[in-house]
Design an enzyme around this catalytic site. Structure first.
Site, mmCIF file in Angstrom:
data_model
loop_
_atom_site.group_PDB
_atom_site.id
_atom_site.type_symbol
_atom_site.label_atom_id
_atom_site.label_comp_id
_atom_site.label_asym_id
_atom_site.label_seq_id
_atom_site.Cartn_x
_atom_site.Cartn_y
_atom_site.Cartn_z
ATOM 1 N N ASP A 327 0.856 -1.177 0.000
ATOM 2 C CA ASP A 327 0.000 0.000 0.000
ATOM 3 C C ASP A 327 0.897 1.234 0.000
ATOM 4 O OD1 ASP A 327 0.934 -0.462 2.510
ATOM 5 O OD2 ASP A 327 -1.002 -0.394 3.510
ATOM 6 N N ASN A 664 30.481 -37.499 -0.748
ATOM 7 C CA ASN A 664 29.960 -38.857 -0.675
ATOM 8 C C ASN A 664 30.215 -39.631 -1.964
ATOM 9 O OD1 ASN A 664 29.105 -38.112 1.804
ATOM 10 N ND2 ASN A 664 26.926 -38.426 1.430
HETATM 11 P P1 ADP Z 1 -4.350 4.092 1.090
HETATM 12 O O1 ADP Z 1 -4.462 2.820 0.362
HETATM 13 O O2 ADP Z 1 -3.472 5.068 0.368
HETATM 14 O O3 ADP Z 1 -3.984 3.931 2.519
HETATM 15 P P2 ADP Z 1 -7.018 4.643 2.056
HETATM 16 O O4 ADP Z 1 -7.839 3.471 1.749
HETATM 17 O O5 ADP Z 1 -6.536 4.820 3.462
HETATM 18 O O6 ADP Z 1 -5.799 4.757 1.039
HETATM 19 O O7 ADP Z 1 -7.835 5.966 1.687
HETATM 20 C C1 ADP Z 1 -8.530 6.044 0.493
HETATM 21 C C2 ADP Z 1 -9.090 7.419 0.342
HETATM 22 O O8 ADP Z 1 -10.012 7.686 1.374
HETATM 23 C C3 ADP Z 1 -8.053 8.520 0.456
HETATM 24 O O9 ADP Z 1 -7.514 8.842 -0.790
HETATM 25 C C4 ADP Z 1 -8.816 9.677 1.013
HETATM 26 O O10 ADP Z 1 -9.417 10.431 -0.015
HETATM 27 C C5 ADP Z 1 -9.890 9.026 1.825
HETATM 28 N N1 ADP Z 1 -9.530 9.033 3.241
HETATM 29 C C6 ADP Z 1 -8.431 8.527 3.813
HETATM 30 N N2 ADP Z 1 -8.415 8.700 5.128
HETATM 31 C C7 ADP Z 1 -9.548 9.361 5.423
HETATM 32 C C8 ADP Z 1 -10.149 9.850 6.644
HETATM 33 N N3 ADP Z 1 -9.567 9.687 7.827
HETATM 34 N N4 ADP Z 1 -11.323 10.480 6.548
HETATM 35 C C9 ADP Z 1 -11.916 10.640 5.370
HETATM 36 N N5 ADP Z 1 -11.446 10.212 4.224
HETATM 37 C C10 ADP Z 1 -10.266 9.588 4.218
#
Ligand code: ADP
Ligand code: MG
Length: 857
Positions: A327, A664
């Site tokens: 990731d 061996n």
């Molecule tokens: P990654 O694989 O990069 O860790 P995530 O699955 O954590 O991505 O996040 C996907 C998307 O969700 C991010 O690009 C962001 O737009 C949104 N996101 C991430 N963290 C938060 C949060 N705490 N609150 C709201 N939206 C979030």
């Protein structure tokens, strides 16, 4: 109070009977109970008993042959010989036992390191404690992704889903909630209880511990004992098979030699003994044990690099890994996020910005849609939002108080946004922050209240993302009810761009992996442009690498995904569920996949991957349990170290096989050729056993300690289907076996002319020394001298020890007597020394050309 009523009494009664309260125990009381009740542990992991290991040694074919040899000697009245063989037997068993025992211990000790942590209320404070130290009466907090550490009654729960399959066999998660149940409720239906060994899939709950250790439900049925039995790796199994083949070869050779000796009319006992000794010497009995040791050495070296191995076969897979899936956030990047840009209708740099009402509204929404976290922990995005607000003197607490929280939808990688429902002067309102595309779909108005222009918003988003910023959209609006469905017709308040700098060392690690023939593939929830910018900055993407969006991935047929997967460097906007499909697609292409993950939802992909990798600090219990290795300090860099050690382990096993098989084979050839030529025995049975002990153990063991070639990370991964005994490899073995044989028989014939009695002693010495020195040929793909050669004190020590022991056989009278060694003359020693060095010298000349790919020779 017996555990079985814990679900059926009122909470007050239960807490009273446990002498506890909703605020838990004091640490003093907890300590006292821990002393009284013992640790919260199931049966100590079952170590194999030493007797079992010893019995295994005695059952081996070599042991049986040795016992037979001793019995024959005894029967024909050769008592010295019988005792000597008995000594060989004991030494052999001891060495075999120690090797095997040490390997098992090393592996068991490493598995023990992997302790579960729990969060408990002690002295009214939530603190982390090792799960083993929980006691009855403790109030604990259990969160999604965690393994439930003890049995307990649920006091409060929010969306608590528990997978109890391990205990009840029920495969669907069970929703847990507080309450009192009838006494007759079956275990599977006790929704107000949580049980040790089950897994919290989502939500959070407070639980008062009612039973620990062996008094828990799992303890009762004892079905869930953590297995520490080291699995046999595919390599070990292949080596076993190989060993068996060689054993048959040795036995046939022994038969042939006996036949030839019979034709020469040697005395019958001598024929038997020779045959048996040859069989004993040529059977590669040390092979599996040394392979295990080499693996254990690898496991140990990795643990020094803070890489914990949970399953042995992984060590082997690491050596042939071709793709690393990872990731982005917090693995490739540092996860220390800061808001650097805000768009509220116009672009602003946070560093040079005065707060106007539109930006204020956006930041307030961001704060209201985040969860405060006291001690810097928690979600890094939320943390960045809070920091941004503080920068502009907006108080998160003040905001939260003026608009009280009614409910929230917490962030998940599937939902991709976080929302809070709050009571305001104008009624119920929602505040959202999340992935731009997701939020935009819920909005009807732009920042100035105008109907939203989605195209324009996309452009703003792209502008921020193209700079490598993680972009979040912010929105708010009145809602009719507290649920996800009523989030419609909202107002988009703006975007924030968060900077998340690359983690230190990641760029170098990706380059290092690439040099070693491994591709790093990014799998992220972020959008394309952000991923592209970060990917290019880290050198993970190049001009040819494709980027596949999560939405397109879903629509692709499996086969097409597999063919695309060859060139795709980043998967964007994926949900955790997609990860499994990506791993499977790569595997369908024949790749060996290492996959990093740490969430509940990563578990299936981690299990599916050839090497599942979880983070030690950030990873959830489920992720760790599904993974084959754990990076204890959460650093991406460690993966390269693990791959390197994995390759070294395999190289060392190959070196060992090379060494053992050439030695061996030489022993077999010496006797077969002498038999065919109708010469007297060049090496006597007991001498053969002696050589077997000194060369098969110390020098050979030293090979499992080899540090690894400098070039090990500059060559492509090993093809997992490639046979250990490739034709080239076999040729090397045969060549060196022939050289050792020639030296031995050469010396034998040379001395034989002048005095036959000395000839066999000289041949015995030559065979032993030549084998010991041959170690340098097996050691490295490089010459013995030269910068690329790492040093291995064990190898030098091993050779020295073997030569020292052999000299003792010549010069310590009782030993010499038992081994039928006669004094040699000065010139005999010169010839022995010269001939013994021939195989090693030739080896050095062959390697002069420089390194050879693929290990020895
Ligand atoms: P990654 O694989 O990069 O860790 P995530 O699955 O954590 O991505 O996040 C996907 C998307 O969700 C991010 O690009 C962001 O737009 C949104 N996101 C991430 N963290 C938060 C949060 N705490 N609150 C709201 N939206 C979030
Ligand atoms: Mg994430």
């Amino acid at each position: 109070m017996p555990n079985r009523f814990a679900h059926a009494c009122s909470e007050e009664t239960l807490l009273q009977s446990l002498t506890s309260s909703p605020s838990g125990l004091s640490s003093a009381a907890a300590e006292e109970r821990l002393r009284a009740d013992g640790p919260n542990r199931l049966n100590p992991p079952r170590h194999v008993s030493p007797l079992r290991v010893l019995a295994d040694q005695l059952r081996s074919m070599v042991m049986i042959l040795l016992i037979a040899a001793a019995a024959i000697s005894f029967a024909v009245g050769d008592h010295v010989e019988a005792w000597a063989i008995g000594a060989v037997l004991v030494i052999n068993a001891t060495i075999g036992f120690t090797t095997e025992w040490r390997a098992r211990r090393a592996i068991a000790a490493l598995l023990d390191l992997d302790v579960l942590q729990a969060v408990a209320l002690r002295d009214g404070q939530l603190v982390q404690v090792p799960a083993e130290q929980l006691v009855v009466g403790d109030v604990i907090e259990v969160n999604g992704g965690q393994q439930v550490p003890a049995d307990g009654r649920v006091l409060t729960a929010s969306n608590a889903q528990v997978d109890e399959a391990a205990l009840t066999g029920e495969s669907l998660p069970v929703a847990k909630q507080p309450g009192t149940l009838p006494e007759s409720t079956a275990l599977a239906d006790r929704v107000n209880m949580m049980h040790k060994g089950t897994t919290m899939m989502a939500g959070t709950a407070r639980v008062v511990v009612t039973a620990t250790g062996m008094t828990t439900e799992v303890g009762n049925i004892d079905r869930l004992v953590e297995s520490v039995r080291p699995e046999r790796t595919p390599l070990e199994r292949r080596l076993d098979a190989l060993g068996h083949r060689l054993a048959w070869l040795a036995l046939s050779a022994a038969g042939l030699v006996s036949l030839l000796a019979y034709r020469q009319q040697m005395p019958l006992p001598l024929i038997f003994e020779t045959g048996l000794a040859l069989a004993v010497a040529a059977v590669p009995e040390a092979l599996p044990a040394v392979a295990t040791i080499a693996l254990a050495v690898g496991v140990h070296r990795m643990s020094r690099r803070r890489v914990l191995i949970r399953r042995l076969p992984v060590v082997e897979s690491l050596g042939s890994t071709t793709v690393v899936c990872t990731d982005k956030t917090r693995t490739l990047t540092s996860g220390e996020m800061t808001v650097v840009r805000i768009w509220d209708g116009r672009d602003h740099e946070v560093a040079a910005m005065t707060l106007a009402p539109p930006a204020r509204r956006a930041i307030e929404a961001a704060v209201l849609a985040s969860r405060p976290h006291a001690n810097g922990g928690g979600n890094p995005v939320d943390h960045a939002m809070m920091e941004c607000a503080r920068r502009f003197s907006i108080s998160p607490d003040g905001l939260a108080q003026s608009r009280p929280l009614v409910a929230e939808l917490t962030f998940s990688s599937e939902r991709k946004y976080q929302a809070s429902f709050r009571q305001t002067r104008d009624g119920l309102s929602a505040y959202l922050k999340g992935a731009p595309r997701t939020i935009l779909e819920l909005c009807a108005f732009g920042p100035a209240g105008e109907p939203i222009d989605v195209r324009q918003m996309d452009q703003v988003n792209d502008r921020l993302a193209a700079d490598g910023l993680r972009v979040l959209a912010l929105a708010s609006g009145p809602v009719a009810a507290v649920d996800a469905k009523s989030l419609r017709g909202l107002t988009l308040l703006g975007f924030v761009g968060l900077m998340d700098p690359p983690a230190p060392g990641v760029k170098e690690t990706i380059a290092r992996l690439r040099a070693a023939g491994l591709r790093t593939v990014m799998i992220t929830g972020d959008q394309r442009l952000t991923a592209r910018a970060v990917g290019h900055e880290l050198g993970l993407l190049d001009a040819d690498s494709g980027i596949l969006d999560g939405r397109d991935l879903l629509a692709l047929p499996e086969a097409e995904l597999a063919s695309l997967a060859a060139t795709i460097g980043a998967y964007t906007r994926v949900t955790p569920a997609d990860k499994l499909a990506i791993v499977a697609a790569l595997q369908a292409r024949g790749e060996i996949v290492a996959m990093l993950g740490d969430g509940v939802n990563d578990a299936p992909a981690l299990r599916r991957a050839n090497v599942g990798v979880s983070m030690g600090i950030r990873g959830t219990d489920i992720a760790k349990q599904s993974a084959g290795i754990i990076l204890q300090d959460d650093r991406f860099e460690s993966i390269a170290g693990a791959v390197e050690e994995g390759r070294v382990v395999f190289d060392n096993i190959r070196k060992f096989v090379f060494y053992l098989f050439s030695c061996n084979t030489a022993e077999i050839l010496v006797l077969v050729i002498a038999g065919v030529a109708a010469w007297p025995l060049p090496v006597l049975p007991l001498q053969l056993l002696w050589i077997n002990i000194i060369t098969d153990t110390f020098p050979a063991l030293a090979l499992s300690m080899e540090p690894g070639d400098a070039g090990v990370m500059r060559r492509p991964p090993r093809d997992p289907r490639e046979a250990i005994l490739s034709p080239r490899f076999l040729l090397g073995i045969a060549g060196y076996a022939a050289l050792i044989t020639a030296s031995t028989l050469g010396v034998f014939l040379w001395v034989h002319g002048s005095e036959p009695a000395r000839a066999s002693t000289a041949a015995f010495m030559t065979l032993s020394f030549a084998q010991s020195l041959h170690l340098v040929n097996a050691r490295s793909t490089y010459r013995i001298t030269g910068a690329a050669h790492g040093s291995n004190p064990y190898a030098i020590g091993g050779v020295a020890l073997a030569i020292g022991l052999q000299l003792m056989a010549a010069f310590v009278p009782p030993l010499a007597h038992a081994l039928h060694v006669v004094p040699l003359r000065g010139e005999d020693w010169m010839i022995v020394a010269a001939a013994s060095m021939v195989p090693a010298m030739v080896g050095q000349l062959v390697k002069r050309g420089g390194p050879m790919e693929g290990g020895p020779p």
